[in-house]
Design an enzyme around this catalytic site. Structure first.
Site, PDB file in Angstrom:
ATOM      1  N   LYS A 273      67.410  31.805  68.800  1.00 53.21           N
ATOM      2  CA  LYS A 273      67.608  31.622  67.360  1.00 53.21           C
ATOM      3  C   LYS A 273      68.156  32.887  66.693  1.00 53.21           C
ATOM      4  O   LYS A 273      69.061  32.823  65.862  1.00 53.21           O
ATOM      5  CB  LYS A 273      66.296  31.205  66.686  1.00 53.21           C
ATOM      6  CG  LYS A 273      65.638  29.980  67.301  1.00 53.21           C
ATOM      7  CD  LYS A 273      66.579  28.805  67.435  1.00 53.21           C
ATOM      8  CE  LYS A 273      65.883  27.616  68.072  1.00 53.21           C
ATOM      9  NZ  LYS A 273      66.829  26.588  68.528  1.00 53.21           N
TER      10      LYS A 273
ATOM     11  N   GLU B 126      63.103  37.270  53.975  1.00 50.85           N
ATOM     12  CA  GLU B 126      64.152  36.279  53.734  1.00 50.85           C
ATOM     13  C   GLU B 126      63.957  35.627  52.373  1.00 50.85           C
ATOM     14  O   GLU B 126      62.844  35.608  51.823  1.00 50.85           O
ATOM     15  CB  GLU B 126      64.142  35.184  54.811  1.00 50.85           C
ATOM     16  CG  GLU B 126      64.596  35.650  56.172  1.00 50.85           C
ATOM     17  CD  GLU B 126      64.675  34.512  57.162  1.00 50.85           C
ATOM     18  OE1 GLU B 126      65.371  34.668  58.183  1.00 50.85           O
ATOM     19  OE2 GLU B 126      64.050  33.455  56.933  1.00 50.85           O
TER      20      GLU B 126
ATOM     21  N   HIS C 140      56.885  19.790  60.173  1.00 47.89           N
ATOM     22  CA  HIS C 140      58.215  20.091  60.709  1.00 47.89           C
ATOM     23  C   HIS C 140      58.729  19.013  61.657  1.00 47.89           C
ATOM     24  O   HIS C 140      59.725  19.226  62.350  1.00 47.89           O
ATOM     25  CB  HIS C 140      58.226  21.460  61.409  1.00 47.89           C
ATOM     26  CG  HIS C 140      57.688  22.573  60.554  1.00 47.89           C
ATOM     27  ND1 HIS C 140      58.336  22.997  59.413  1.00 47.89           N
ATOM     28  CD2 HIS C 140      56.559  23.318  60.648  1.00 47.89           C
ATOM     29  CE1 HIS C 140      57.625  23.974  58.847  1.00 47.89           C
ATOM     30  NE2 HIS C 140      56.553  24.190  59.580  1.00 47.89           N
TER      31      HIS C 140
ATOM     32  N   ARG D 141      72.733  18.798  71.920  1.00 51.08           N
ATOM     33  CA  ARG D 141      72.456  17.509  72.565  1.00 51.08           C
ATOM     34  C   ARG D 141      72.659  16.402  71.546  1.00 51.08           C
ATOM     35  O   ARG D 141      72.968  16.661  70.380  1.00 51.08           O
ATOM     36  CB  ARG D 141      71.013  17.476  73.068  1.00 51.08           C
ATOM     37  CG  ARG D 141      70.004  17.826  71.961  1.00 51.08           C
ATOM     38  CD  ARG D 141      68.588  17.601  72.365  1.00 51.08           C
ATOM     39  NE  ARG D 141      67.630  18.209  71.450  1.00 51.08           N
ATOM     40  CZ  ARG D 141      67.271  17.701  70.281  1.00 51.08           C
ATOM     41  NH1 ARG D 141      67.801  16.565  69.855  1.00 51.08           N
ATOM     42  NH2 ARG D 141      66.373  18.305  69.515  1.00 51.08           N
TER      43      ARG D 141
END
Length: 666
Positions: free
Chosen positions: A119, A203, A238, A294
């Protein structure tokens, strides 16, 4: 160069394996399945032309074994492998192994999988490619004054996150500059304690973000397109719950901007095949999150609005063809919504469920409704895999029509044998905020009281249907045993018949802890039921499949009642209710309950025992951890006490309700 695929092995199971094979068969390909011991009789095995065993039930010993899957491909003569999603679908080593074996991997190059697998590295790559990222500071310099200045630059509110881990530890939301120093110190203390590293990053904190993803496709000839976007904002922990396409409120200009960013991301890693670039969006801004290399679970909604078969696109690209359409040729028509029907219990914090599907009716018979599933009635939802039962996809000319069809599809869905999230999904579909497309990742939390209202007592309509079902069932049983020479004898028929007295029969039901006694008075064309809310005239018939067409005080309605043991599941008016019939002929039919016992909340594997025999524990202390379906559940001490006996060891399999340990007063 075209390299034709003739035999396709699907290295997966469940609904995605069935779905891939459906397209492969339509293209004239021979299909090969692989299966674990737990899946020997699974639907994907029955659908395939051939199927090969690859090991025991645990995925690490079967579906994650590259050697076993390649051996099955060699034995079957497969010249291509489709990985589906999950398992090995984003495993670069598997893609490399397929290439080395001379087998086409229906997916991106291993290099692209690796590039997007990290990531942090992916974000660095995307920044270089000009793909927008969430504003933030990810540097090595951890000076407190520098971090405060970076927070000011980013703009409040900001999120301080521990760099070394997750799970909410070392994570603080800061809404104003004056609160930053204290929040930073707290986050660093937590990070140091949890991960041994007090490094943090800062962030921009998005308060009401939407999760929007773009479907991309690339071939080996340098072409890359996007097939519009999907909104996956409604999530729980999530995990996506509802997905739809196109994203509500999306303008053509913003779609083009997000599409370009997604294509740029794919090109930056030399992508090939189907992929999804995920963005988080708030207001007018959108930011890169990650790329899934994918096919996505929610790809059917994209197929619905474009009229394209994405698996067919995958197979054509994999054998060396160019993309079927250019960017300008890709349609966008109507609206589509998908929900995931899971075996999980919303009343028990969505605990995954394991068991037999005693009754299963999915709404594939409805117009504009698609169902992708890997199970049938009679199948078992296993402890070893994801508890998805089906994906239900509806489409309409516009979003309003799609929402109405979603409600109808969920109302027509029936599952008996284990708890599901069907009623929860229907509550989302019926919520005014969903109809108004007021979507963000906090939707479920914001409307939780309405979406998860908790158990309520069954009403008189449900009790009347349950009573009628039992009365009709017992009448049929009596008719089967009556003397054939006198089939109309009241002595052999008509339970409750009394000479010179009102004919009646007493029935008793249990609704959780509530006991309900009902007296049914026989009438020429039905019954009068003495229910908690008063007398109700009932007439109607029950079919062999449990369907009822009845009149309650003259009001006609359709329903279904499914009996499993003494549990009656009643489906009526889109709802689903359960009551237990207390049969007086069964003297041993007494509820045993588990109140006060320390039992397994679900079938699973003991992965941790946190105590020893003789150890004193306090209320709330962790005792045993059970794992099933990728989820852990901790059994905690309900009171202060002393562990008298442990019933199982780490690694043992346990059934739901199994007593795990004995806790006595200290």
């Amino acid at each position: 160069m075209i390299r034709p695929i003739r035999t396709l092995l699907v290295a997966n199971r469940g609904e995605i394996a069935v779905r891939v094979m459906r397209t492969a068969k339509a293209l004239g390909l021979r299909t090969v399945a692989v299966y674990s011991e737990a899946d020997a009789n699974a639907l994907h095995v029955a659908v395939a032309d051939e199927a090969y065993p690859i090991g025991p039930a645990p995925a690490r010993e079967s579906y994650l074994r590259i050697d076993a899957i390649l051996d099955a491909a060699k034995k079957s003569g497969a010249d291509a492998i489709h990985p589906g999603y999950g398992f090995l679908s984003e495993n670069a080593a598997f893609a490399d192994a397929c290439d080395e074996a001379g087998i086409v991997f229906v997916g991106p190059p291993a290099s692209a999988i690796r590039a997007m697998g990290s990531k942090s590295a992916a974000k660095a790559l995307m920044e270089t490619a000009g793909v927008p990222l969430v504003p933030g500071y990810h540097g090595e310099d951890q000076d407190a004054s520098l971090l405060a200045r970076e927070a000011e630059r980013i703009g409040f509110p900001v999120l301080i996150k521990a760099s070394a881990g997750g799970g909410g530890k070392g994570m603080k939301v800061v809404r104003a500059a004056e609160d930053f120093p204290e929040a930073l110190a707290s986050a660093q203390r937590e990070a140091k304690s949890a991960f041994g590293d007090d490094k943090v990053l800062v962030e921009k904190y998005l308060t009401t973000p939407r999760h929007i993803e773009v479907q991309v496709f690339a071939d080996s000839h340098g072409n890359c397109v996007y097939l519009h976007e999907r909104d996956c904002s409604i999530q729980r922990r999530h995990q996506k719950v509802v997905e739809e396409a196109p994203a509500p409120g999306m303008t053509p200009e913003r779609r083009a901007a997000m599409g370009k960013a997604a294509v740029d991301a794919a090109k930056a890693v030399g992508y090939r095949g189907a992929g999804t670039v995920e963005f988080i969006a708030e207001g007018e801004h959108f930011y890169f999150m990650e790329m899934n290399t994918r096919l996505q679970v929610e790809h059917p909604v994209t197929e619905a609005i474009t009229g394209q078969d994405l698996v067919q696109w995958q197979l054509r690209v994999a054998q060396g063809e160019t993309l079927p359409l250019t960017q300008e040729e890709i349609p966008l028509e109507g609206h589509a919504i998908e929900v995931r029907l899971y075996a999980e219990d919303p009343e028990r914090d969505f605990l995954p469920q394991v068991g037999r599907l005693d009754h299963l009716q999915l709404p594939s018979h409805l117009d504009h409704t698609r169902v992708d599933t890997g199970v049938r009635a009679g199948d078992t939802v296993s402890i070893h895999y994801d508890p998805m039962i089906a994906k239900i996809i509806v489409s309409g000319a516009d979003r309003l029509e799609a929402v109405r069809r979603l409600e109808a599809a969920l109302a027509a869905t029936e599952v008996v044998g284990l708890a599901t999230n069907r009623v929860f999904l229907k509550a989302i579909a019926a919520h005014p905020a969903f109809a108004a497309a007021e979507l963000d990742t906090n939707f479920i939390a914001r409307h939780q009281d309405v979406l998860l209202p908790g158990p309520a007592p069954v009403d008189d309509t449900v009790l009347a249907l349950a009573a009628l079902f039992i009365l009709k069932e017992e009448a049929r049983q009596s008719a089967e045993t009556v003397d054939a020479a006198d089939p109309w004898s009241p002595w052999g028929l008509a339970p409750g018949w009394r000479l010179n007295r009102d004919a009646h029969v007493d029935l008793t039901f249990a609704d959780r802890e509530r006991r309900i006694d009902i007296r049914a008075h026989f009438r020429p064309h039905g019954f009068v039921l003495a229910l908690p809310g008063g007398d109700v005239a009932v007439e109607g018939d029950a079919e062999a499949d449990g369907s009822l067409r009845v009149r309650l005080d003259g009001v006609a309605l359709s329903a279904r009642v499914i009996r499993t043991g003494n549990r009656l599941t009643v489906f009526v008016r889109g709802g689903e209710y359960a009551v237990d019939f207390i049969d007086p002929r069964l003297a041993s039919q007494a509820a045993t309950g588990t109140a006060g016992r320390l039992v397994a909340p679900m079938p699973g594997t003991i992965i941790r025992i946190a105590v020893e025999e003789g150890q004193e524990v306090t209320k709330g202390a962790a005792l045993v951890v059970v794992e099933a379906m990728k989820m852990e559940h901790t059994v905690a001490a309900p009171r202060d006490g002393k562990v008298k006996a442990l019933k199982f060891a780490v690694g043992d399999l346990v059934d739901e309700g199994a007593e795990l340990l004995v806790l006595e007063d200290a």
